[in-house]
Design a protein around this motif. Structure first.
Motif, short mmCIF file in Angstrom:
data_model
loop_
_atom_site.label_atom_id
_atom_site.label_comp_id
_atom_site.label_asym_id
_atom_site.label_seq_id
_atom_site.Cartn_x
_atom_site.Cartn_y
_atom_site.Cartn_z
N UNK A 83 0.80 -1.21 0.00
CA UNK A 83 0.00 0.00 0.00
C UNK A 83 0.83 1.26 0.00
N UNK A 84 1.95 1.25 0.71
CA UNK A 84 2.80 2.45 0.76
C UNK A 84 3.28 2.85 -0.63
N UNK A 85 3.66 1.85 -1.43
CA UNK A 85 4.12 2.13 -2.79
C UNK A 85 2.95 2.52 -3.68
N UNK A 86 1.84 1.83 -3.53
CA UNK A 86 0.68 2.09 -4.39
C UNK A 86 0.12 3.49 -4.20
N UNK A 87 0.30 4.06 -3.01
CA UNK A 87 -0.23 5.40 -2.73
C UNK A 87 0.66 6.51 -3.27
N UNK A 88 1.84 6.15 -3.79
CA UNK A 88 2.76 7.14 -4.33
C UNK A 88 2.72 7.15 -5.85
N UNK A 89 3.11 8.26 -6.48
CA UNK A 89 3.28 8.23 -7.94
C UNK A 89 4.38 7.24 -8.30
N UNK A 90 4.33 6.65 -9.50
CA UNK A 90 5.40 5.73 -9.91
C UNK A 90 6.76 6.42 -9.84
N UNK A 91 7.76 5.67 -9.42
CA UNK A 91 9.11 6.23 -9.34
C UNK A 91 9.82 6.10 -10.68
N UNK A 92 10.49 7.15 -11.11
CA UNK A 92 11.36 7.10 -12.29
C UNK A 92 12.71 6.57 -11.82
N UNK A 93 12.93 5.28 -11.98
CA UNK A 93 14.14 4.65 -11.46
C UNK A 93 15.38 5.15 -12.19
N UNK A 94 16.48 5.18 -11.50
CA UNK A 94 17.76 5.51 -12.13
C UNK A 94 18.18 4.38 -13.06
N UNK A 95 19.12 4.66 -13.91
CA UNK A 95 19.55 3.68 -14.90
C UNK A 95 20.31 2.53 -14.24
N UNK A 96 20.10 1.31 -14.73
CA UNK A 96 20.91 0.19 -14.24
C UNK A 96 22.39 0.40 -14.57
N UNK A 97 23.24 -0.24 -13.81
CA UNK A 97 24.67 -0.18 -14.07
C UNK A 97 24.99 -0.89 -15.37
N UNK A 98 25.76 -0.23 -16.21
CA UNK A 98 26.24 -0.84 -17.45
C UNK A 98 27.71 -0.49 -17.62
N UNK A 99 28.48 -1.45 -18.10
CA UNK A 99 29.90 -1.21 -18.32
C UNK A 99 30.68 -1.28 -17.01
N UNK A 100 31.91 -0.81 -17.05
CA UNK A 100 32.78 -0.85 -15.88
C UNK A 100 32.88 0.53 -15.26
N UNK A 101 32.99 0.55 -13.94
CA UNK A 101 33.09 1.81 -13.21
C UNK A 101 34.04 1.62 -12.04
N UNK A 102 34.49 2.73 -11.49
CA UNK A 102 35.30 2.70 -10.28
C UNK A 102 34.68 3.64 -9.26
N UNK A 103 34.96 3.39 -8.00
CA UNK A 103 34.45 4.23 -6.92
C UNK A 103 35.33 4.05 -5.70
N UNK A 104 35.23 4.97 -4.76
CA UNK A 104 35.91 4.80 -3.48
C UNK A 104 35.19 3.77 -2.61
N UNK A 105 33.86 3.75 -2.71
CA UNK A 105 33.05 2.82 -1.93
C UNK A 105 31.88 2.34 -2.78
N UNK A 106 31.60 1.04 -2.73
CA UNK A 106 30.40 0.49 -3.35
C UNK A 106 29.45 0.03 -2.24
N UNK A 107 28.22 0.45 -2.31
CA UNK A 107 27.21 0.07 -1.33
C UNK A 107 26.23 -0.88 -2.02
N UNK A 108 26.02 -2.04 -1.44
CA UNK A 108 25.10 -3.03 -2.00
C UNK A 108 23.82 -3.01 -1.18
N UNK A 109 22.75 -2.52 -1.80
CA UNK A 109 21.46 -2.43 -1.13
C UNK A 109 21.07 -0.99 -0.85
N UNK A 110 19.89 -0.59 -1.34
CA UNK A 110 19.41 0.79 -1.15
C UNK A 110 18.15 0.79 -0.30
#
Length: 447
Positions: free
Chosen positions: A21-48
């Motif tokens: 219900x919490x999701x259904x009561x909100x407007x649809x979310x415009x999700x960010x793009x999935x990861x494609x290709x290779x990237x680097x970062x100082x920290x990777x967080x798994x799970x949002x």
């Protein structure tokens, strides 16, 4: 720590059953793009969810120039975090009833410190982002009883809160009816420090608060974590990220990577939300939130909206052989919700449930987080133990502070936790967990 070369996921997250219900009561979310290709970062967080996003935001506060990549298997707010009941509590559901010699009292105060840090973090986010009370409401919570045994439990709980020096107010049946509009309840306690959130909207706001050089990729399940030089390569279906440090904030799914094997108990809980009804049909306050006198009892929330008011009912816990459950289990939980709703709110006869859903959580045998540096550079913030919004937030904050080398009261608490204890072999754990849940549900009765 073992010198592991790789952690490969034995299966990917699946959607929990039902329509939240919490999701259904909100407007649809415009999700960010999935990861494609290779990237680097100082920290990777798994799970949002609560843990991962809190960790990412805290890292940005501590080191604004840090590049952070957050990977979410689905869409932010549609996983377990958005299926939460939305209580970021500052006081535990249960305060230790042991003799208040120093150790017991200290442990209870430590949990209050931990959970209050999560409350303060949420309030800070709300102030910065200008979140309205429909997203975060600092109204406190009630703890309600329906039986003489529940009354005794609340009386004992109030005495323990007195020992802790924590603010609270006892309510008799008439006072509870003045809040809930129902005469079914026999007593209650009000505790002012809890904040109530619309969980899907809150985690969306938390995700949207991340600024460059942090970036979020949704619909990006992680398939493996591999050593890459002195750091780690986090693989997804269409890309990978290399970073020296990783925050693992995927709760029970950590076990699918071979971590905390045999130390996490996977439990589902269930909620239903009514269709909107005319507020005139139910007296009392138009927005309130209540946890039950019995930990296995029924959580309730009254929610206002533009089309009327709704009531949320959360009850029933199940343990299956895996991390996933089916629609049949949800239907059985829904029947229980209907009965509990009818008992508490007979004046709303004819109001049906519009949404029903399940959500996963992970428990440890000794009720400690599955937390810490599990490999060189991999920090786990898992094992919420049933208080996902509070405990997961605090675990994410503590992981970020440890990763950044910052000593805080929170990191000192987390360093003091023992590791999660091993459960018995799986068949015994499954049988024991089902029997324990059934017994506690029976003991809770109508609560």
């Amino acid at each position: 720590m073992s010198p592991a070369a790789a952690f490969t996921a034995k299966g990917l997250p699946k959607p929990s059953p039902g329509v939240c219900g919490w999701v259904a009561l909100l407007p649809p979310r415009a999700a960010t793009q999935p990861l494609e290709g290779t990237a680097t970062a100082d920290v990777t967080v798994i799970g949002a969810g609560f843990a991962g996003l809190s960790a990412a935001r805290r890292l940005r506060e501590l080191e604004p120039a840090l590049s952070i990549v957050v990977l979410e298997a689905g869409v932010v707010g549609e996983g377990p975090a958005g299926r939460n009941s939305g209580f970021i509590i500052d006081l535990p559901h249960e305060v230790s009833s042991e003799d208040y010699g120093g150790d017991s009292l200290r442990k209870s105060r430590d949990h209050v410190t931990l959970q209050r840090r999560a409350v303060d973090f949420a309030k800070d986010l709300a102030a910065e982002r200008g979140l309205g009370r429909e997203v975060l409401d600092p109204r406190g919570r009630y703890n309600l009883a329906l039986t003489a045994e529940g009354d005794r439990h609340l009386s004992d709980y109030a005495a323990q809160l007195d020992r802790l020096g924590e603010a609270h107010a006892m309510l008799d049946a008439a006072q509870v009816a003045g809040v809930t509009g129902s005469t079914a309840f026999t007593s209650g306690i009000y505790m002012p420090g809890t904040v109530i959130v619309q969980p899907a909207a809150y985690v969306r706001a938390l995700a949207d608060s991340l600024a460059a050089p942090a970036r979020l990729h949704e619909n990006t399940p992680v398939t493996a974590i591999e050593r890459a030089g002195s750091g780690w390569r986090v693989r997804a279906p269409k890309g990978s990220v290399e970073s020296p440090r990783v925050v693992l904030a995927n709760n029970g799914h950590a076990e699918r990577f071979g971590l905390f094997r045999g130390r996490l108990l996977h439990v589902h809980t269930y909620a239903s939300m009514t269709e909107p009804f005319d507020p005139a049909r139910l007296g009392g306050d138009r927005a309130w939130a209540a946890t039950p006198a019995s930990p296995m009892g029924t959580t309730l929330r009254r929610v206002t909206g533009p089309d009327g008011d709704r009531l949320l009912v959360r009850a029933r816990y199940t343990r299956g052989p895996g991390l996933d459950v089916g629609e049949g289990t949800l239907r059985r939980a829904g029947a229980l919700h209907d009965a509990k709703f009818a008992h508490r709110f007979p004046m709303l006869s004819g109001v049906g449930m519009q949404y029903r859903w399940g959500g996963a959580m992970a428990l440890t045998r000794n009720a400690v987080p599955a937390f810490g540096e599990v490999e060189d550079g991999i920090f786990a913030a898992c094992g919420c133990n049933g208080l996902g919004a509070s405990n997961a937030t605090a675990s994410g904050l503590a992981a970020a502070e440890m990763l950044a080398g910052v000593e805080t009261p929170l990191t000192r608490l987390y360093r003091g936790f023992a590791g999660p204890a091993a459960f018995p072999p799986r068949p015994l754990t499954l049988i024991g967990a089902r029997a324990t849940l059934a017994f506690r549900a029976w003991k809770a009765g109508i609560e």
